[in-house]
Design an enzyme around this catalytic site. Structure first.
Site, short mmCIF file in Angstrom:
data_model
loop_
_atom_site.label_atom_id
_atom_site.label_comp_id
_atom_site.label_asym_id
_atom_site.label_seq_id
_atom_site.Cartn_x
_atom_site.Cartn_y
_atom_site.Cartn_z
N SER A 141 7.39 18.93 -22.69
CA SER A 141 6.95 18.88 -24.08
C SER A 141 7.29 17.53 -24.68
O SER A 141 8.38 17.00 -24.47
CB SER A 141 7.61 19.99 -24.88
OG SER A 141 7.37 19.84 -26.26
N SER A 330 3.86 10.03 -27.36
CA SER A 330 4.05 10.18 -25.93
C SER A 330 5.50 10.55 -25.67
O SER A 330 6.36 10.40 -26.54
CB SER A 330 3.69 8.89 -25.18
OG SER A 330 4.51 7.82 -25.63
N LYS A 331 5.77 11.04 -24.45
CA LYS A 331 7.11 11.54 -24.15
C LYS A 331 8.15 10.42 -24.16
O LYS A 331 9.26 10.60 -24.66
CB LYS A 331 7.11 12.24 -22.78
CG LYS A 331 8.43 12.90 -22.43
CD LYS A 331 8.82 13.96 -23.44
CE LYS A 331 10.19 14.52 -23.21
NZ LYS A 331 10.62 15.39 -24.31
N VAL A 332 7.82 9.30 -23.56
CA VAL A 332 8.78 8.19 -23.48
C VAL A 332 8.32 7.08 -24.40
O VAL A 332 7.20 6.58 -24.28
CB VAL A 332 8.89 7.65 -22.02
CG1 VAL A 332 9.85 6.47 -21.99
CG2 VAL A 332 9.36 8.76 -21.09
#
Length: 336
Positions: A141, A330-332
């Site tokens: 997630s 975004s995740k990172v």
């Protein structure tokens, strides 16, 4: 998001089972050579976890902790004095250059460096002298949940082992069960109020303020609600001007010395016509949402955010959004 949030208790059980020895070793190191100063290095949800760790460290050990503006190292190249300091980085991915570079700077300058990071093989983990994994497992997630809860637990383990407080450390052992109970909390009243909302203030104080910071971020990330977090001590210094009839406020009245003031503030906001969602433990009759509690008040934020996350995921769906695909995120996140 919802599945990962609900899994937090299982991952915390793993975290507690595997890393006590490493935290105990670090605690002995710090008691033998206390740092001359402490800074935290983190962004986003991890910075909110760092605020919780800092509060525990100051309240229980008396050491003043500051949040490092990373640009002092990454952009300004300021000549910061690192020797004999302690730098604590918290991160899910361990990939962001503006978290890694300060840890390298402080380590090269003679500081003790600690990375509490979910990816044990990340550049951040390798940059720090001490690295302890969060053990939250892969987090798919975009909105961090279980890794944030694991970061809070890591902060509590850090402070408890440095203080060498057996009672506090024992109270951590009940967290997996407390988290499971918290995941079953019914906060549907909040969804009814917030599904049509365009903005909200989230209020906390003391050890509950990191809760407000994290909740406000999740409202923005997953439900596109313009949310701002304020300390209960600051809301009358200017934010009060925004509050009119029907204005929604989520207020965390966690146990401890700040609770009485938060309850009084909630009553005042109701008198002004605000739509108050008071999250408080079950012994507070005027609560709107039942705030789950841990074995000791210092751990209450860990189980409280679990209840919030479940509601936040459900709220996003109620607003016609996908909590697993926040807009423009975004995740990172890699910043310098």
């Amino acid at each position: 998001m919802l599945k990962e949030a609900r899994s937090a208790g299982t991952h915390v059980a793993d975290q507690l089972a595997q890393d006590h020895a490493r935290y105990a070793e670090l605690g002995r190191w710090l008691r033998a050579a206390p740092p001359a100063g402490i800074v935290t290095v983190a962004r986003g949800s991890s910075d909110h976890a760092a605020s919780y760790c800092a509060y525990l460290t100051m309240a229980r050990l008396g050491h003043i902790v500051a949040s490092l503006p990373m640009s002092l190292v990454t952009l300004n190249k300021a000549p910061l004095i690192a020797r004999d300091r302690l730098a604590i980085a918290i991160s899910q991915s361990g990939q962001s250059p503006d978290v890694i570079e300060p840890i390298r700077y402080f380590r090269d300058g003679g500081a003790t460096t600690l990375a509490l990071v979910n990816d044990a093989e990340s550049p951040l983990a390798k940059a720090a002298e001490w690295s302890i994994p969060l053990r939250a497992g892969p987090e798919l997630s975009v909105a961090a949940t279980k890794s944030f809860i694991a970061s809070l637990v890591a902060g509590a383990l850090f402070a408890g082992h440095w203080q060498d407080d057996p009672g506090f450390l024992h109270s951590l052992e009940s967290l997996p069960d407390s988290l499971q109970h918290a995941a079953d909390s019914d906060w549907s009243k909040a969804i009814d109020v917030l599904a049509p909302a365009g903005n909200i203030m989230v209020v906390g104080r003391g050890i509950g303020f990191p809760l407000a910071l994290e909740a406000a971020l999740k409202f923005k990330e997953t439900s596109a609600i313009q949310a701002e977090a304020f300390s209960g001590a600051e809301i009358k210094h200017g934010p009060m001007a925004l509050i009119n009839e029907g204005y929604p406020l989520l207020m965390f009245a966690t146990r401890g010395p700040t609770q009485a003031g938060m309850l009084q503030l909630a009553a005042e906001m109701r008198q002004r016509g605000a739509k108050v969602l008071l999250a408080a433990p079950e012994d507070i009759a005027e609560r709107d949402l039942t705030l789950p509690t841990a074995l000791t008040p210092d751990l209450d934020p860990i189980v409280a955010i679990q209840a919030f996350y479940v509601m936040a995921a459900q709220l996003a769906v109620a607003r016609g959004m996908d909590p697993d695909k926040p807009r423009h995120l975004s995740k990172v996140t890699k910043t310098s």
